[in-house]
Design a protein around this motif. Structure first.
Motif, mmCIF file in Angstrom:
data_model
loop_
_atom_site.group_PDB
_atom_site.id
_atom_site.type_symbol
_atom_site.label_atom_id
_atom_site.label_comp_id
_atom_site.label_asym_id
_atom_site.label_seq_id
_atom_site.Cartn_x
_atom_site.Cartn_y
_atom_site.Cartn_z
ATOM 1 N N ALA A 262 -1.522 12.897 10.184
ATOM 2 C CA ALA A 262 -1.288 13.039 8.753
ATOM 3 C C ALA A 262 -1.824 11.783 8.086
ATOM 4 O O ALA A 262 -2.013 10.745 8.734
ATOM 5 C CB ALA A 262 0.198 13.234 8.444
ATOM 6 N N ARG A 263 -2.091 11.867 6.798
ATOM 7 C CA ARG A 263 -2.616 10.724 6.056
ATOM 8 C C ARG A 263 -1.579 10.223 5.057
ATOM 9 O O ARG A 263 -0.789 11.007 4.519
ATOM 10 C CB ARG A 263 -3.905 11.082 5.320
ATOM 11 C CG ARG A 263 -5.104 11.208 6.231
ATOM 12 C CD ARG A 263 -6.408 11.225 5.444
ATOM 13 N NE ARG A 263 -6.550 12.438 4.649
ATOM 14 C CZ ARG A 263 -7.098 13.553 5.081
ATOM 15 N NH1 ARG A 263 -7.546 13.633 6.332
ATOM 16 N NH2 ARG A 263 -7.200 14.604 4.312
ATOM 17 N N THR A 264 -1.613 8.931 4.814
ATOM 18 C CA THR A 264 -0.746 8.345 3.806
ATOM 19 C C THR A 264 -1.567 7.460 2.890
ATOM 20 O O THR A 264 -2.617 6.931 3.292
ATOM 21 C CB THR A 264 0.402 7.531 4.451
ATOM 22 O OG1 THR A 264 1.337 7.134 3.443
ATOM 23 C CG2 THR A 264 -0.119 6.286 5.145
ATOM 24 N N ASP A 265 -1.117 7.317 1.661
ATOM 25 C CA ASP A 265 -1.809 6.508 0.662
ATOM 26 C C ASP A 265 -1.907 5.062 1.131
ATOM 27 O O ASP A 265 -0.937 4.485 1.628
ATOM 28 C CB ASP A 265 -1.037 6.597 -0.659
ATOM 29 C CG ASP A 265 -1.640 5.723 -1.735
ATOM 30 O OD1 ASP A 265 -2.670 6.113 -2.304
ATOM 31 O OD2 ASP A 265 -1.078 4.637 -1.985
ATOM 32 N N GLU A 266 -3.083 4.462 0.952
ATOM 33 C CA GLU A 266 -3.302 3.106 1.442
ATOM 34 C C GLU A 266 -2.418 2.088 0.720
ATOM 35 O O GLU A 266 -1.930 1.137 1.336
ATOM 36 C CB GLU A 266 -4.773 2.712 1.297
ATOM 37 C CG GLU A 266 -5.110 1.372 1.928
ATOM 38 C CD GLU A 266 -6.592 1.095 2.002
ATOM 39 O OE1 GLU A 266 -6.968 -0.002 2.463
ATOM 40 O OE2 GLU A 266 -7.390 1.972 1.594
ATOM 41 N N PHE A 267 -2.200 2.268 -0.572
ATOM 42 C CA PHE A 267 -1.350 1.320 -1.293
ATOM 43 C C PHE A 267 0.093 1.410 -0.815
ATOM 44 O O PHE A 267 0.793 0.395 -0.706
ATOM 45 C CB PHE A 267 -1.438 1.569 -2.800
ATOM 46 C CG PHE A 267 -2.831 1.386 -3.358
ATOM 47 C CD1 PHE A 267 -3.585 0.277 -3.031
ATOM 48 C CD2 PHE A 267 -3.385 2.336 -4.204
ATOM 49 C CE1 PHE A 267 -4.867 0.097 -3.529
ATOM 50 C CE2 PHE A 267 -4.662 2.175 -4.716
ATOM 51 C CZ PHE A 267 -5.409 1.053 -4.382
ATOM 52 N N MET A 268 0.553 2.630 -0.521
ATOM 53 C CA MET A 268 1.884 2.809 0.053
ATOM 54 C C MET A 268 1.974 2.110 1.403
ATOM 55 O O MET A 268 2.949 1.415 1.708
ATOM 56 C CB MET A 268 2.198 4.298 0.206
ATOM 57 C CG MET A 268 3.488 4.611 0.950
ATOM 58 S SD MET A 268 4.967 4.174 0.016
ATOM 59 C CE MET A 268 4.932 5.513 -1.209
ATOM 60 N N ALA A 269 0.938 2.287 2.227
ATOM 61 C CA ALA A 269 0.918 1.649 3.541
ATOM 62 C C ALA A 269 0.911 0.125 3.414
ATOM 63 O O ALA A 269 1.602 -0.577 4.165
ATOM 64 C CB ALA A 269 -0.306 2.120 4.336
ATOM 65 N N ASN A 270 0.128 -0.393 2.467
ATOM 66 C CA ASN A 270 0.113 -1.843 2.235
ATOM 67 C C ASN A 270 1.505 -2.354 1.904
ATOM 68 O O ASN A 270 1.961 -3.378 2.435
ATOM 69 C CB ASN A 270 -0.833 -2.181 1.079
ATOM 70 C CG ASN A 270 -2.291 -2.028 1.437
ATOM 71 O OD1 ASN A 270 -2.664 -2.053 2.598
ATOM 72 N ND2 ASN A 270 -3.134 -1.865 0.426
ATOM 73 N N ALA A 271 2.180 -1.652 0.992
ATOM 74 C CA ALA A 271 3.491 -2.092 0.531
ATOM 75 C C ALA A 271 4.533 -2.031 1.640
ATOM 76 O O ALA A 271 5.293 -2.984 1.860
ATOM 77 C CB ALA A 271 3.936 -1.246 -0.659
ATOM 78 N N LEU A 272 4.575 -0.907 2.355
ATOM 79 C CA LEU A 272 5.557 -0.759 3.424
ATOM 80 C C LEU A 272 5.301 -1.750 4.551
ATOM 81 O O LEU A 272 6.239 -2.313 5.131
ATOM 82 C CB LEU A 272 5.537 0.673 3.962
ATOM 83 C CG LEU A 272 6.023 1.770 3.013
ATOM 84 C CD1 LEU A 272 5.865 3.139 3.665
ATOM 85 C CD2 LEU A 272 7.473 1.541 2.599
ATOM 86 N N GLY A 273 4.028 -1.978 4.863
ATOM 87 C CA GLY A 273 3.698 -2.931 5.902
ATOM 88 C C GLY A 273 4.064 -4.354 5.519
ATOM 89 O O GLY A 273 4.591 -5.118 6.339
ATOM 90 N N ALA A 274 3.810 -4.727 4.273
ATOM 91 C CA ALA A 274 4.144 -6.075 3.817
ATOM 92 C C ALA A 274 5.655 -6.282 3.750
ATOM 93 O O ALA A 274 6.164 -7.369 4.035
ATOM 94 C CB ALA A 274 3.525 -6.330 2.445
ATOM 95 N N LYS A 275 6.368 -5.229 3.402
ATOM 96 C CA LYS A 275 7.822 -5.333 3.255
ATOM 97 C C LYS A 275 8.540 -5.383 4.593
ATOM 98 O O LYS A 275 9.660 -5.898 4.695
ATOM 99 C CB LYS A 275 8.324 -4.145 2.435
ATOM 100 C CG LYS A 275 9.750 -4.281 1.926
ATOM 101 C CD LYS A 275 10.115 -3.122 1.014
ATOM 102 C CE LYS A 275 11.541 -3.281 0.483
ATOM 103 N NZ LYS A 275 11.921 -2.144 -0.391
ATOM 104 N N TYR A 276 7.903 -4.883 5.639
ATOM 105 C CA TYR A 276 8.516 -4.789 6.961
ATOM 106 C C TYR A 276 9.038 -6.144 7.444
ATOM 107 O O TYR A 276 8.288 -7.097 7.589
ATOM 108 C CB TYR A 276 7.491 -4.227 7.951
ATOM 109 C CG TYR A 276 7.939 -4.157 9.388
ATOM 110 C CD1 TYR A 276 8.872 -3.227 9.805
ATOM 111 C CD2 TYR A 276 7.401 -5.022 10.335
ATOM 112 C CE1 TYR A 276 9.274 -3.147 11.136
ATOM 113 C CE2 TYR A 276 7.785 -4.955 11.666
ATOM 114 C CZ TYR A 276 8.722 -4.019 12.058
ATOM 115 O OH TYR A 276 9.113 -3.956 13.368
ATOM 116 N N ARG A 277 10.338 -6.228 7.623
ATOM 117 C CA ARG A 277 11.023 -7.430 8.103
ATOM 118 C C ARG A 277 10.741 -8.681 7.266
ATOM 119 O O ARG A 277 10.787 -9.800 7.765
ATOM 120 C CB ARG A 277 10.672 -7.694 9.572
ATOM 121 C CG ARG A 277 11.203 -6.595 10.502
ATOM 122 C CD ARG A 277 11.093 -6.964 11.950
ATOM 123 N NE ARG A 277 11.776 -5.977 12.787
ATOM 124 C CZ ARG A 277 11.832 -6.022 14.107
ATOM 125 N NH1 ARG A 277 11.240 -7.005 14.759
ATOM 126 N NH2 ARG A 277 12.465 -5.087 14.794
#
Length: 275
Positions: free
Chosen positions: A78-93
């Motif tokens: 499945a695909r996810t929006d790159e900006f969403m991925a950026n935000a979730l990845g940066a927020k992780y821990r």
């Protein structure tokens, strides 16, 4: 396990998330995104002795993900929006609830995170691609490591015009060492090491100043840098100075170059986009 893959034009980054933990991030470079994607996933499975059946979902993001439609070695994608991925990845821990995510890729994008609200607030066409292109033109080399190594031996004060060069006294809020003009003092016979240092300084400073302006009226003081550029040895010292200049906090997390891939996997685990 959920696998997140950030598919670039030629470089693909991959990471698995299992029981909330990041597992063995890797990257692969190939001539095209399809080759890069299949090569990265195959290598990741092989190197880490992963049973394909244990991969519940493969989450794709990045410009190259649009070329993929269907399963990957039999696993659902499945695909996810790159900006969403950026935000979730940066927020992780990160321990942060409000931040500006500065995604420093070929160009640069800025994403505002305020609790669960995620918004792309702008971008600029300056980033790693700028540094690579100028390095090719000036130093006739496709190896960015050469520029980085040269820059470590250079001195930006020999090519950049600083406040001390134009004022006899410090200006309030602008110490002597602040850059007044990138390459404003460069001569035709400038040393290659100083030019390399000036190039990296210009790109990183420009991104830092733009990020501060983007956040000016938000009240947000925390900035999380992701992508390849935060890994440069010049990044942390330069952003320490930017922190002092603007009164902000700049965070460079673990695995900054894999944060978009991490965010892609998290988008499924958090139910934002899965199947």
């Amino acid at each position: 396990m959920v696998v997140g893959i950030d598919v670039g034009g030629s470089t693909t980054k991959i990471v698995g998330i299992e029981n909330g933990k990041v597992c063995s991030p890797q990257f692969i470079t190939a001539a095209d995104p399809i080759t890069s994607l299949f090569g990265a996933f195959g290598k990741y499975i092989y190197d880490n002795h992963i049973d394909l059946d244990s991969v519940e979902q493969v989450m794709l993001t990045g410009v190259g993900s649009a070329y993929v439609d269907g399963s990957l070695y039999g696993r659902p994608t499945a695909r996810t929006d790159e900006f969403m991925a950026n935000a979730l990845g940066a927020k992780y821990r990160s321990g942060l609830d409000r931040m500006i995510v500065v995604s420093m890729g070929t160009g640069t994008s800025f994403i505002k995170v305020d609790g669960d609200a995620i918004k792309h607030v702008g971008g600029m066409a300056i980033g790693g691609g700028t540094l690579q292109g100028l390095s090719r033109i000036i130093f006739h080399s496709h190896d960015i490591r050469q520029t980085v190594g040269m820059a470590l031996k250079g001195d930006t004060s020999r090519v950049d015009l600083q406040i001390r060069d134009i004022s006899k006294t410090e200006i309030p809020g602008l110490p002597y060492g602040v850059t007044a003009s990138n390459f404003g003092k460069a001569e035709a016979n400038a040393a290659p090491e100083d030019i390399a240092a000036g190039l990296i300084n210009m790109v990183l400073q420009t991104i830092g100043s733009a990020a501060n302006l983007v956040a000016y009226n938000t009240g947000i003081k925390d900035f999380v840098l992701i992508g390849n550029l935060p890994m440069l040895p010049q990044s942390r010292p330069l952003y320490d100075r930017i922190e002092a200049l603007y009164g902000i906090r700049v965070h460079i997390p673990e695995y900054p170059e894999y944060r978009t891939a991490i965010g892609a996997a998290l988008s499924c685990l958090q139910g934002n986009a899965c199947r």
